[in-house]
Enzyme design. Structure first.
Site, short mmCIF file in Angstrom:
data_model
loop_
_atom_site.label_atom_id
_atom_site.label_comp_id
_atom_site.label_asym_id
_atom_site.label_seq_id
_atom_site.Cartn_x
_atom_site.Cartn_y
_atom_site.Cartn_z
CD GLU A 18 -72.10 -12.68 6.88
OE1 GLU A 18 -70.98 -13.18 7.06
OE2 GLU A 18 -72.54 -12.37 5.76
NE ARG A 101 -74.81 -3.76 9.36
CZ ARG A 101 -74.46 -4.82 8.63
NH1 ARG A 101 -73.20 -5.26 8.66
NH2 ARG A 101 -75.32 -5.40 7.84
CG ASN A 103 -71.14 -6.97 6.08
OD1 ASN A 103 -71.96 -7.32 6.94
ND2 ASN A 103 -71.14 -7.45 4.87
CD GLU A 121 -77.92 -4.88 4.00
OE1 GLU A 121 -78.19 -5.49 5.04
OE2 GLU A 121 -77.67 -5.43 2.91
CG ASN A 154 -70.40 -9.69 2.35
OD1 ASN A 154 -70.31 -10.22 3.46
ND2 ASN A 154 -71.54 -9.26 1.86
CG ASP A 204 -73.03 -12.61 2.26
OD1 ASP A 204 -72.07 -12.17 2.91
OD2 ASP A 204 -74.20 -12.46 2.63
#
Ligand SMILES: O=C(O)[C@H](O)[C@@H](O)[C@H](O)[C@H](O)CO
Ligand SMILES: [Zn+2]
EC number: 3.1.1.17
Length: 299
Positions: A18, A101, A103, A121, A154, A204
Protein backbone atom coordinates in the site's frame (compact mmCIF):
# COMPACT_ATOMS: atom_id res chain seq x y z
CA UNK A 1 3.10 7.25 -29.06
CA UNK A 2 4.82 4.75 -26.80
CA UNK A 3 3.13 1.50 -25.97
CA UNK A 4 1.97 0.38 -22.58
CA UNK A 5 4.35 -1.85 -20.66
CA UNK A 6 3.64 -3.48 -17.30
CA UNK A 7 6.45 -5.04 -15.33
CA UNK A 8 6.62 -6.56 -11.86
CA UNK A 9 9.66 -4.79 -10.41
CA UNK A 10 9.58 -6.03 -6.82
CA UNK A 11 8.59 -9.64 -6.60
CA UNK A 12 9.24 -10.16 -2.86
CA UNK A 13 5.52 -10.18 -2.28
CA UNK A 14 3.79 -8.03 0.25
CA UNK A 15 0.84 -9.31 2.26
CA UNK A 16 -0.91 -5.97 1.72
CA UNK A 17 1.27 -3.56 -0.25
CA UNK A 18 0.00 0.00 0.00
CA UNK A 19 0.82 3.70 -0.03
CA UNK A 20 3.36 3.91 -2.87
CA UNK A 21 5.21 7.26 -2.72
CA UNK A 22 8.04 8.39 -4.97
CA UNK A 23 11.02 9.70 -2.99
CA UNK A 24 12.79 11.89 -5.49
CA UNK A 25 15.72 12.65 -3.20
CA UNK A 26 16.49 8.94 -2.84
CA UNK A 27 15.39 8.06 -6.38
CA UNK A 28 13.35 5.26 -4.83
CA UNK A 29 9.81 4.09 -4.27
CA UNK A 30 8.49 3.95 -0.72
CA UNK A 31 5.58 1.77 0.25
CA UNK A 32 4.26 -0.23 3.19
CA UNK A 33 3.19 -3.80 3.79
CA UNK A 34 0.29 -3.30 6.19
CA UNK A 35 -0.12 -6.75 7.69
CA UNK A 36 3.50 -7.66 6.93
CA UNK A 37 4.34 -4.76 9.27
CA UNK A 38 7.14 -3.18 7.31
CA UNK A 39 8.01 0.00 5.51
CA UNK A 40 9.75 -0.72 2.21
CA UNK A 41 11.99 1.25 -0.12
CA UNK A 42 12.61 -0.10 -3.60
CA UNK A 43 15.53 1.22 -5.63
CA UNK A 44 15.25 1.09 -9.42
CA UNK A 45 19.06 1.23 -9.64
CA UNK A 46 19.75 -1.90 -7.63
CA UNK A 47 16.33 -3.49 -8.09
CA UNK A 48 16.45 -4.20 -4.40
CA UNK A 49 13.96 -3.52 -1.64
CA UNK A 50 15.07 -2.43 1.82
CA UNK A 51 12.54 -3.06 4.56
CA UNK A 52 12.20 -1.68 8.06
CA UNK A 53 10.16 -3.93 10.34
CA UNK A 54 7.71 -2.21 12.72
CA UNK A 55 5.70 -3.61 15.59
CA UNK A 56 2.15 -2.87 14.38
CA UNK A 57 0.26 -2.67 11.07
CA UNK A 58 1.76 0.23 9.10
CA UNK A 59 -0.68 1.61 6.56
CA UNK A 60 0.88 4.67 4.94
CA UNK A 61 4.16 6.52 4.61
CA UNK A 62 4.85 10.14 3.68
CA UNK A 63 7.84 12.36 3.08
CA UNK A 64 8.76 14.89 5.73
CA UNK A 65 10.10 18.39 5.10
CA UNK A 66 12.67 18.08 7.86
CA UNK A 67 13.93 14.86 6.24
CA UNK A 68 13.05 11.21 6.80
CA UNK A 69 9.43 10.09 6.93
CA UNK A 70 6.13 10.02 8.78
CA UNK A 71 3.96 6.91 8.92
CA UNK A 72 0.59 5.77 10.19
CA UNK A 73 1.22 2.88 12.56
CA UNK A 74 -1.61 1.09 14.34
CA UNK A 75 -3.72 4.03 15.50
CA UNK A 76 -0.77 6.42 15.70
CA UNK A 77 0.97 8.95 13.55
CA UNK A 78 4.67 8.26 13.99
CA UNK A 79 8.05 9.51 12.81
CA UNK A 80 10.44 7.14 11.04
CA UNK A 81 14.17 7.75 10.85
CA UNK A 82 15.28 5.47 8.07
CA UNK A 83 18.99 5.04 8.71
CA UNK A 84 18.53 4.64 12.44
CA UNK A 85 15.47 2.39 11.87
CA UNK A 86 13.88 4.42 14.61
CA UNK A 87 10.12 4.84 15.04
CA UNK A 88 8.71 7.36 17.52
CA UNK A 89 5.04 7.97 18.18
CA UNK A 90 3.77 11.47 17.44
CA UNK A 91 0.17 11.13 18.55
CA UNK A 92 -2.63 8.58 18.81
CA UNK A 93 -6.21 8.61 17.47
CA UNK A 94 -9.33 6.46 17.98
CA UNK A 95 -8.61 6.26 21.72
CA UNK A 96 -12.23 5.28 22.32
CA UNK A 97 -12.00 2.31 19.93
CA UNK A 98 -10.50 -1.09 20.76
CA UNK A 99 -10.31 -2.62 17.32
CA UNK A 100 -9.31 -0.03 14.72
CA UNK A 101 -6.15 0.83 12.84
CA UNK A 102 -5.11 3.49 10.41
CA UNK A 103 -5.42 2.74 6.70
CA UNK A 104 -4.42 4.90 3.71
CA UNK A 105 -2.93 8.38 4.18
CA UNK A 106 -1.46 11.23 2.11
CA UNK A 107 -0.11 14.74 2.62
CA UNK A 108 -2.06 17.74 1.27
CA UNK A 109 -0.49 20.57 -0.78
CA UNK A 110 -0.01 22.61 2.43
CA UNK A 111 1.86 19.82 4.22
CA UNK A 112 -0.96 18.38 6.36
CA UNK A 113 -1.05 14.58 6.72
CA UNK A 114 -4.54 13.17 6.07
CA UNK A 115 -5.24 9.55 7.08
CA UNK A 116 -8.28 7.54 8.02
CA UNK A 117 -9.00 4.51 10.15
CA UNK A 118 -11.00 1.30 9.85
CA UNK A 119 -11.87 -1.70 11.99
CA UNK A 120 -9.38 -4.57 11.82
CA UNK A 121 -10.47 -6.91 9.05
CA UNK A 122 -11.65 -10.43 9.82
CA UNK A 123 -10.76 -11.18 6.23
CA UNK A 124 -10.38 -8.82 3.27
CA UNK A 125 -13.27 -6.34 3.19
CA UNK A 126 -15.04 -8.14 6.05
CA UNK A 127 -15.06 -6.07 9.23
CA UNK A 128 -17.24 -4.30 11.75
CA UNK A 129 -18.85 -1.43 9.85
CA UNK A 130 -18.71 2.33 10.52
CA UNK A 131 -15.79 2.18 12.97
CA UNK A 132 -13.39 4.42 11.05
CA UNK A 133 -12.78 8.17 10.98
CA UNK A 134 -10.80 10.59 8.86
CA UNK A 135 -8.08 12.63 10.57
CA UNK A 136 -5.44 15.22 9.78
CA UNK A 137 -2.09 15.60 11.48
CA UNK A 138 -1.28 19.31 11.32
CA UNK A 139 2.27 20.64 11.06
CA UNK A 140 2.09 21.67 14.74
CA UNK A 141 1.47 17.94 15.46
CA UNK A 142 -2.10 18.46 16.66
CA UNK A 143 -4.85 16.29 15.17
CA UNK A 144 -8.18 17.24 13.63
CA UNK A 145 -11.03 14.74 13.15
CA UNK A 146 -13.16 15.42 10.07
CA UNK A 147 -15.88 12.77 10.33
CA UNK A 148 -16.58 9.24 11.57
CA UNK A 149 -18.81 6.36 10.38
CA UNK A 150 -16.17 5.27 7.84
CA UNK A 151 -15.99 1.62 6.76
CA UNK A 152 -12.59 1.36 5.04
CA UNK A 153 -10.85 4.72 4.79
CA UNK A 154 -8.84 4.62 1.59
CA UNK A 155 -7.58 6.60 -1.43
CA UNK A 156 -7.12 10.34 -1.17
CA UNK A 157 -5.74 13.19 -3.25
CA UNK A 158 -6.33 16.84 -4.12
CA UNK A 159 -7.27 18.57 -7.37
CA UNK A 160 -4.51 20.47 -9.15
CA UNK A 161 -6.05 23.81 -8.12
CA UNK A 162 -6.26 22.50 -4.51
CA UNK A 163 -9.97 23.32 -4.32
CA UNK A 164 -11.25 19.73 -4.23
CA UNK A 165 -10.36 16.82 -1.94
CA UNK A 166 -11.00 13.37 -3.41
CA UNK A 167 -11.68 10.50 -1.04
CA UNK A 168 -12.66 6.84 -1.08
CA UNK A 169 -14.50 4.89 1.60
CA UNK A 170 -14.06 1.49 -0.08
CA UNK A 171 -17.32 -0.14 0.95
CA UNK A 172 -19.34 2.73 -0.53
CA UNK A 173 -18.00 1.63 -3.94
CA UNK A 174 -17.76 5.32 -4.72
CA UNK A 175 -15.13 7.94 -5.40
CA UNK A 176 -16.19 11.09 -3.56
CA UNK A 177 -15.27 14.75 -3.78
CA UNK A 178 -15.35 17.49 -1.14
CA UNK A 179 -14.82 21.22 -1.48
CA UNK A 180 -11.38 21.94 -0.05
CA UNK A 181 -10.08 25.02 1.70
CA UNK A 182 -6.31 24.91 1.46
CA UNK A 183 -5.94 27.80 3.92
CA UNK A 184 -7.71 25.98 6.75
CA UNK A 185 -7.55 22.32 5.66
CA UNK A 186 -11.33 22.06 6.07
CA UNK A 187 -13.55 19.92 3.85
CA UNK A 188 -17.24 20.17 3.04
CA UNK A 189 -20.03 19.50 0.52
CA UNK A 190 -19.41 15.76 0.00
CA UNK A 191 -20.67 14.24 -3.26
CA UNK A 192 -20.00 11.13 -5.33
CA UNK A 193 -18.21 11.59 -8.63
CA UNK A 194 -17.98 7.96 -9.72
CA UNK A 195 -19.64 4.70 -8.74
CA UNK A 196 -17.65 1.58 -9.47
CA UNK A 197 -19.01 -0.98 -11.90
CA UNK A 198 -19.38 -4.52 -10.71
CA UNK A 199 -16.26 -5.94 -12.38
CA UNK A 200 -14.21 -3.04 -11.04
CA UNK A 201 -14.95 -4.38 -7.57
CA UNK A 202 -13.64 -2.31 -4.61
CA UNK A 203 -12.05 1.15 -4.95
CA UNK A 204 -8.80 1.38 -2.98
CA UNK A 205 -5.81 3.74 -3.39
CA UNK A 206 -5.88 6.73 -5.72
CA UNK A 207 -3.69 9.43 -7.29
CA UNK A 208 -4.10 12.39 -9.62
CA UNK A 209 -2.24 13.06 -12.90
CA UNK A 210 -1.07 16.33 -14.45
CA UNK A 211 -4.30 16.55 -16.45
CA UNK A 212 -6.34 16.49 -13.25
CA UNK A 213 -7.68 13.00 -13.91
CA UNK A 214 -7.87 10.41 -11.12
CA UNK A 215 -6.30 6.96 -11.15
CA UNK A 216 -7.97 4.47 -8.85
CA UNK A 217 -6.62 1.01 -7.99
CA UNK A 218 -9.42 -1.54 -7.89
CA UNK A 219 -8.99 -4.15 -5.16
CA UNK A 220 -10.12 -7.55 -6.49
CA UNK A 221 -10.58 -5.78 -9.83
CA UNK A 222 -7.02 -6.36 -11.07
CA UNK A 223 -6.81 -2.93 -12.66
CA UNK A 224 -6.31 0.77 -12.34
CA UNK A 225 -8.93 3.02 -13.87
CA UNK A 226 -8.61 6.63 -15.01
CA UNK A 227 -11.54 8.87 -14.18
CA UNK A 228 -12.55 12.35 -15.23
CA UNK A 229 -13.78 13.92 -11.97
CA UNK A 230 -15.59 16.65 -13.90
CA UNK A 231 -17.75 14.44 -16.10
CA UNK A 232 -17.81 11.35 -13.86
CA UNK A 233 -16.73 9.23 -16.82
CA UNK A 234 -14.15 6.48 -16.88
CA UNK A 235 -11.53 7.32 -19.50
CA UNK A 236 -9.24 4.28 -19.41
CA UNK A 237 -8.78 0.85 -17.84
CA UNK A 238 -5.35 -0.73 -17.39
CA UNK A 239 -5.45 -4.37 -16.34
CA UNK A 240 -2.71 -5.95 -14.25
CA UNK A 241 -1.75 -9.61 -13.85
CA UNK A 242 -2.92 -9.69 -10.21
CA UNK A 243 -6.43 -9.24 -8.80
CA UNK A 244 -5.60 -7.44 -5.57
CA UNK A 245 -4.31 -4.14 -6.90
CA UNK A 246 -4.29 -1.79 -3.91
CA UNK A 247 -2.86 1.61 -4.78
CA UNK A 248 -0.97 3.66 -7.35
CA UNK A 249 1.34 6.66 -7.66
CA UNK A 250 3.48 8.28 -10.29
CA UNK A 251 7.25 8.28 -10.01
CA UNK A 252 10.51 7.82 -11.85
CA UNK A 253 11.93 10.33 -14.31
CA UNK A 254 9.58 13.34 -14.51
CA UNK A 255 6.91 11.26 -12.77
CA UNK A 256 6.18 9.55 -16.08
CA UNK A 257 5.97 6.01 -14.67
CA UNK A 258 3.12 4.64 -12.63
CA UNK A 259 3.75 2.31 -9.69
CA UNK A 260 1.01 -0.03 -8.51
CA UNK A 261 1.09 -1.99 -5.25
CA UNK A 262 -0.78 -5.23 -4.67
CA UNK A 263 -1.77 -7.69 -1.95
CA UNK A 264 -1.73 -11.43 -1.42
CA UNK A 265 -3.64 -11.68 1.88
CA UNK A 266 -6.91 -13.51 1.39
CA UNK A 267 -5.73 -15.60 -1.57
CA UNK A 268 -5.71 -19.39 -1.31
CA UNK A 269 -3.01 -21.68 -2.74
CA UNK A 270 -4.75 -22.18 -6.05
CA UNK A 271 -5.34 -18.44 -6.53
CA UNK A 272 -1.70 -17.70 -5.61
CA UNK A 273 -0.41 -20.31 -8.03
CA UNK A 274 -2.36 -18.62 -10.83
CA UNK A 275 -1.06 -15.20 -9.76
CA UNK A 276 2.47 -15.73 -8.44
CA UNK A 277 3.18 -11.99 -8.62
CA UNK A 278 0.46 -11.18 -6.08
CA UNK A 279 1.88 -8.79 -3.51
CA UNK A 280 4.45 -7.42 -5.94
CA UNK A 281 5.02 -3.86 -7.09
CA UNK A 282 4.29 -3.12 -10.73
CA UNK A 283 5.72 -0.41 -12.96
CA UNK A 284 3.61 0.84 -15.84
CA UNK A 285 5.32 2.83 -18.58
CA UNK A 286 3.95 4.30 -21.78
CA UNK A 287 0.77 5.71 -20.22
CA UNK A 288 1.47 9.02 -21.97
CA UNK A 289 0.56 11.01 -18.89
CA UNK A 290 2.57 12.13 -15.87
CA UNK A 291 1.97 12.62 -12.19
CA UNK A 292 2.97 15.27 -9.69
CA UNK A 293 5.53 15.02 -6.89
CA UNK A 294 4.20 14.02 -3.46
CA UNK A 295 3.87 16.82 -0.90
CA UNK A 296 6.04 16.47 2.22
CA UNK A 297 4.58 16.72 5.72
CA UNK A 298 5.41 20.22 6.93
CA UNK A 299 5.85 19.40 10.62
O1 LIG B 1 -5.33 -1.87 1.45
C1 LIG B 1 -6.25 -1.38 2.09
O2 LIG B 1 -6.67 -0.29 1.92
C2 LIG B 1 -6.89 -2.25 3.13
O3 LIG B 1 -6.12 -2.15 4.27
C3 LIG B 1 -6.98 -3.65 2.63
O4 LIG B 1 -7.29 -4.53 3.61
C4 LIG B 1 -7.84 -3.80 1.41
O5 LIG B 1 -7.73 -2.73 0.57
C5 LIG B 1 -9.28 -4.07 1.70
O6 LIG B 1 -9.43 -5.33 2.19
C6 LIG B 1 -10.15 -3.92 0.49
O7 LIG B 1 -11.27 -3.27 0.78
ZN1 LIG C 1 -5.93 1.00 0.53
Amino acid sequence: MSSLRIECVAKEGCRIGESPVWDEKEGALLCVDITGRKVCRWSPLTGETQAIPVDAPVSSVALRKSGDYVITLGTSFAALKWKEELVTTITQVDKDKANTRFNDGKVDPAGRYFAGTMAEEIRPAVLERHQGSLYTLLPDLSVVKHFDQVDISNGLDWSLDHRIFFYIDSLSYSVDAFDYDLQTGKIGNRRSIYKLEKEESIPDGMCIDTEGKLWVACYDGGRVIRLDPETGKRLQTVKLPVDKTTSCCFGGKDYSEMYVTSASDGMDKEWLSRQPQAGGIFKITGLGVKGIPPYPFAG
